[in-house]
Structure formats: structure tokens, C-alpha cells
Design a protein around this motif. Sequence first.
Motif, PDB file in Angstrom:
ATOM      1  N   GLY A 169       0.810  -1.213   0.000  1.00  0.00           N
ATOM      2  CA  GLY A 169       0.000   0.000   0.000  1.00  0.00           C
ATOM      3  C   GLY A 169       0.843   1.262   0.000  1.00  0.00           C
ATOM      4  N   MET A 170       1.959   1.225   0.739  1.00  0.00           N
ATOM      5  CA  MET A 170       2.843   2.387   0.789  1.00  0.00           C
ATOM      6  C   MET A 170       3.391   2.716  -0.605  1.00  0.00           C
ATOM      7  SD  MET A 170       4.905   1.499   4.306  1.00  0.00           S
ATOM      8  CE  MET A 170       6.214   2.670   3.897  1.00  0.00           C
ATOM      9  N   PHE A 171       3.875   1.693  -1.317  1.00  0.00           N
ATOM     10  CA  PHE A 171       4.430   1.937  -2.635  1.00  0.00           C
ATOM     11  C   PHE A 171       3.339   2.303  -3.647  1.00  0.00           C
ATOM     12  CE2 PHE A 171       8.047  -0.362  -0.834  1.00  0.00           C
ATOM     13  CZ  PHE A 171       9.090   0.457  -1.268  1.00  0.00           C
ATOM     14  N   ALA A 172       2.146   1.767  -3.468  1.00  0.00           N
ATOM     15  CA  ALA A 172       1.043   2.153  -4.344  1.00  0.00           C
ATOM     16  C   ALA A 172       0.711   3.635  -4.158  1.00  0.00           C
ATOM     17  CB  ALA A 172      -0.171   1.279  -4.065  1.00  0.00           C
ATOM     18  N   ASP A 173       0.723   4.078  -2.875  1.00  0.00           N
ATOM     19  CA  ASP A 173       0.468   5.498  -2.599  1.00  0.00           C
ATOM     20  C   ASP A 173       1.547   6.382  -3.221  1.00  0.00           C
ATOM     21  OD1 ASP A 173      -1.792   4.839  -1.232  1.00  0.00           O
ATOM     22  OD2 ASP A 173      -0.860   4.933   0.767  1.00  0.00           O
ATOM     23  N   LEU A 174       2.809   5.937  -3.110  1.00  0.00           N
ATOM     24  CA  LEU A 174       3.889   6.718  -3.714  1.00  0.00           C
ATOM     25  C   LEU A 174       3.736   6.770  -5.235  1.00  0.00           C
ATOM     26  CD1 LEU A 174       6.971   5.504  -1.638  1.00  0.00           C
ATOM     27  CD2 LEU A 174       5.950   7.791  -1.619  1.00  0.00           C
ATOM     28  N   GLY A 175       3.293   5.659  -5.825  1.00  0.00           N
ATOM     29  CA  GLY A 175       3.088   5.640  -7.263  1.00  0.00           C
ATOM     30  C   GLY A 175       2.055   6.662  -7.699  1.00  0.00           C
ATOM     31  N   ARG A 176       0.965   6.732  -6.929  1.00  0.00           N
ATOM     32  CA  ARG A 176      -0.067   7.727  -7.261  1.00  0.00           C
ATOM     33  C   ARG A 176       0.442   9.145  -7.044  1.00  0.00           C
ATOM     34  NH1 ARG A 176      -3.303   3.530  -5.065  1.00  0.00           N
ATOM     35  NH2 ARG A 176      -3.036   4.337  -2.945  1.00  0.00           N
ATOM     36  N   LYS A 177       1.257   9.336  -5.980  1.00  0.00           N
ATOM     37  CA  LYS A 177       1.763  10.672  -5.655  1.00  0.00           C
ATOM     38  C   LYS A 177       2.661  11.215  -6.766  1.00  0.00           C
ATOM     39  CE  LYS A 177       4.340  13.155  -2.084  1.00  0.00           C
ATOM     40  NZ  LYS A 177       5.027  13.039  -0.771  1.00  0.00           N
ATOM     41  N   PHE A 178       3.482  10.353  -7.355  1.00  0.00           N
ATOM     42  CA  PHE A 178       4.422  10.789  -8.391  1.00  0.00           C
ATOM     43  C   PHE A 178       3.934  10.455  -9.797  1.00  0.00           C
ATOM     44  CE2 PHE A 178       7.127  10.418  -4.635  1.00  0.00           C
ATOM     45  CZ  PHE A 178       7.836  11.613  -4.691  1.00  0.00           C
ATOM     46  N   ALA A 179       2.644  10.199  -9.933  1.00  0.00           N
ATOM     47  CA  ALA A 179       2.112   9.798 -11.243  1.00  0.00           C
ATOM     48  C   ALA A 179       2.345  10.860 -12.308  1.00  0.00           C
ATOM     49  CB  ALA A 179       0.622   9.482 -11.117  1.00  0.00           C
TER      50      ALA A 179
END
Length: 542
Positions: free
Chosen positions: A115-125
Motif C-alpha cells: 500500500g505504501m508503494f502504491a500510494d507513492l506511485g499515485r503521488k508521483f504519477a
Amino acid sequence: MRFRNLESYRSSGAGSDMQLAIPLPRTPDGRVYRYSPNENAHPRHFLLGGRVEGVTPPEAPTPRMTHAPGTPGTICPYSGVKAEDGAFTHPDDIAAAKEVVAHAAAADVAEVFHGMFADLGRKFAGSKFVKIKPGPKPYPKPRPRFARRDLLRDLICDECGRDYGVFAISLFCPDCGAPNIHLHFAREATLVREQVELAGKLDAGADELAYRLLGNAHEDVLTAFEATLKTVYLYKLTTRPADAPEVKPPGNAFQNIERGRKRFSEFDFDPFGALSADALAVLTLNIQKRHVIGHNLGVADAAFAEHATDARLGETVPLVGEDILQFADICKTMIDHIDAWLANGVSPPGHGSLPARPIVAPQAKEPAALTVGQLGKLAVSIGLWVSERSKKGFDDFIAEEDLRKAFPDSTIDDLAFAVAELAKDGYLRTSAVISKRIPRMRTTAELFITFDPHAVKTDPASDVVVIVDLALTKSDTVGVEELHAATGWPLRRFNPAFAYMISQINERRVLGGGTNDYPARGFFLMDEDRVDLKRFADRLRG
């Protein structure tokens, strides 16, 4: 941080202050392991089941009970020691609980990191310089399983209806504390009757076999009788004051009536006191006959020929089935008398004077409907159907149309709910489909591990032990086809056990892809993997 897997075991509290309640592993008949806190109550291990259907314990304890049934507390069946329920937790179950918690915690941590890396992925999309693409959502390894075995001697207390199993002669019901030695001997008498009946059904040319069966039945009566007296005597020794004088070990004292009486006279009790003079004479003769059968191959010696009117020196002692059953009835009268002594003079249910009525074995219990965790009936039925129809035993696609045809009486909403239950508990992998009420479905290893023993009568949790033993004999690289050939099993039986095994190996060392018939092409084994696999197999051996 949410601990979804750990929360499934939550009994109270929340977050880092959660209190967990881990269900105890059960035997095939639904009993749990118990372990006496009394170190001298050999063998300490016993099983505890539920109350048999249709039996309601009395509102107030009966005179034979020492503990209100169904209330907190357990009684050691071997020593009568009473303690809180937690004191009887088996060491194997403590280790199992730790394994379950560790598995759930690991799954939660994996989900959090994803979940943490998924959130980072969305943040830097929208970033031109940083791209973070998380991998697929991890699926947890199958839940730990722990083999539990039922014991040979199962009993049902005739005071409170509690079902339990023991390794050796037990004295008390672990729920209500009522003496239960009469149940042990009643079961022995039933087995003796069955041996006698079996001998009577043999053909005329099988006289030697019939005599051997009758001899074994006769010896079994006295062996059970002697062992019961010895067990009760040793128990009574533990109830004496701490400063009581030491006594010699009883040895074979209870193979002789007078020596047995002398032992129990220490407690002002005559174990033979319920017998008439005629019954005592028959008992004496049968004790002597047991010596002849057990040590002289049935040939009468001088001592026996002197007392038995139908025996001659050097000839084979005659054995009659009805005489053996009478011998068992006499011993049962004595055991009931001793049982009543342990219950402060209150006789066990069904106790009567000689001749005792034939013992009727209880009817076999109707098999209960299969229950799997918290799954509903329809979800369980779907799991069994999927397992039964599977050709390969791994990663099966389940078409919605096939599911609806298999369960025509279930609504689409009921089917969707059941599928969601199976997915929630890790038996299916699902993905949503546009304009479809039921998602796309594929099986997991967990489904076959759980449902195969009931649907196709093979047990991946047992088979995996065989595969692990084979794998540990191989070199560093193990190929799946070679391993499959070594088992000699059909593909359908091999795959669930193989999938279970590779779930215990670091996924970086599992050779995925390249085959449609197996969950993987093979795997590499490092020393740490060998240690994990050996311990994994040892745990499943029970």
C-alpha cells in the motif's frame, strides 16, 4: 496502521493493544488437545470434544460430580487435579498459535508495504523525473496447518454427556469430574463380546483360530481388570497425607485376590466386596485359567487341574464363549463397585446386580455437515464442487455460467456473496468484470488444501510431507516432472501438495512459468530452505 489479518483473531482491544484469541487445532472428529498440568499424571495428554447432541447437563451437579459441567475449569482425567482451562493448553497448541500469529502478521506487513508503494506511485504519477510502479498485490502463503490425531479410546461421560479421548485408563470426566472407570471397562466388555461372537461364526475347520480368539478375549478381560485396579490404587496413594509411610510398588499384586485385598485394605476398602461367594469362586478360577492360557499355550498344569473339574493335567483347557462373557460380567460388577467408591458410594448409571445385561454399543453418530471456518453453506458447497471438478488441481478458471448451472436453485446475489466469502478467506482470486454481477474467479492452493480431503479423498496436507521428503533427497535444483514421477501420483493429486510445498520456499528460488501442467517448473534449494521444509514437514506429521 490496519492489521486486517491479525484483526480476524481479535477478541478485544484495538491497534497495538489488540488481544488475540487463536482457535485451537482440532482432530478429524472435532476434539482439541489437552495436557494435564500435573507432571505425574502420565501420560498427561488427552482430547476434549463437545457435548453429544441431545444431552443436556443437569442444572445442579449430580452426587457423582465434583464440578458443574460446562463451567470454567477442567479436571485431569488421569489424576483428578482441577485447574483453570488455560492450564491444560497443550504445548503443541501454544507453538501452533505463535505460528498462526506470525503468519497473519507477515501478511499484514506485506499488505502495508504494498500500500505504501502504491500510494507513492499515485503521488508521483504526474512527475517527469520519478516513476514508481508497484508490483502486483501479494497473495499470502496458505495459512499454517497442524495435524491433530484422535485417540484409540473415545469416551462419552454418562453424567454430563461430554465427549473426550484418552491414551490410558482415565479415572474422571474432564468436564464434570465424575468417576468414569466403569465406561472404560464397559468398552472392554463390548470388545470381548465381539471377539466371542466372531469366534462363533468361524467355519468348522477353523477350530484352532476360534480357540485363539477366545483365548485372547479371556486374557483381555483380566488384563483390563488388573490394569483398572492398579490405576485406582496408584491414584489413591496420591491422596494420602504427605507424611504417610512409603509402600512398595504393587507389581503384579492384582493378579491375586488376597494380595489385591491386602493392598486396598490400606484404604479400608474391599474391591471384591460386591461379589457373592459363587461369583468370587468363578473369578478365582478364571484368574488361574488366564495364567494357563497366557503362559502354557492353554495346556493345564498341576495347579489348575487341581481346581478345575473340567481340566486334566497336560490337556488343553476348554474355553466356552458364554463362560468368558460371564467372567467379564463379574469383573464389570467389581469395577462398578470401585467406581462407586470413588464417587463416595454413589453407583454409576446403569449399575445392576448379576447377571449383568448385555452391553449395547452406541449407534454411530450421523456425520455432521462440513464446516470450514466462517464460510456459509453455499460457499462450502462451491468449494467442494470446484475441488471435485478440477482436472489439474491448481489455478483453475471458474466460468460464471458453469457456476450458475451447478447451483440452479441459488440466486445470483447468493452466488456472488458465496464467491466473495471464498475470496475473502483466500480460497479464490477474483477480479471485477464490467457489467457482471460475479467477478472473474481463479482457484488458490488454499482451496485444494482445504476441500480435497472431503471432495476427492486426498489430503494435500499429508501428501506434501511425502513430497518434501523426496525433495530433500535431491540436489540443489529440483525439477517438477522428476519429483512428480517419483511420487507415482496422478497430476490432480500431485499439484495441490506441490503448490503447498513451494509456498514455503522463497519465491525468488521458485522457477515459475514455462508449464501449463504444474504450478512451477521447479525450484532451487539452499540450506535455509531445507531447514524450513524439514520443520514444515515435521509439524504436519503431528
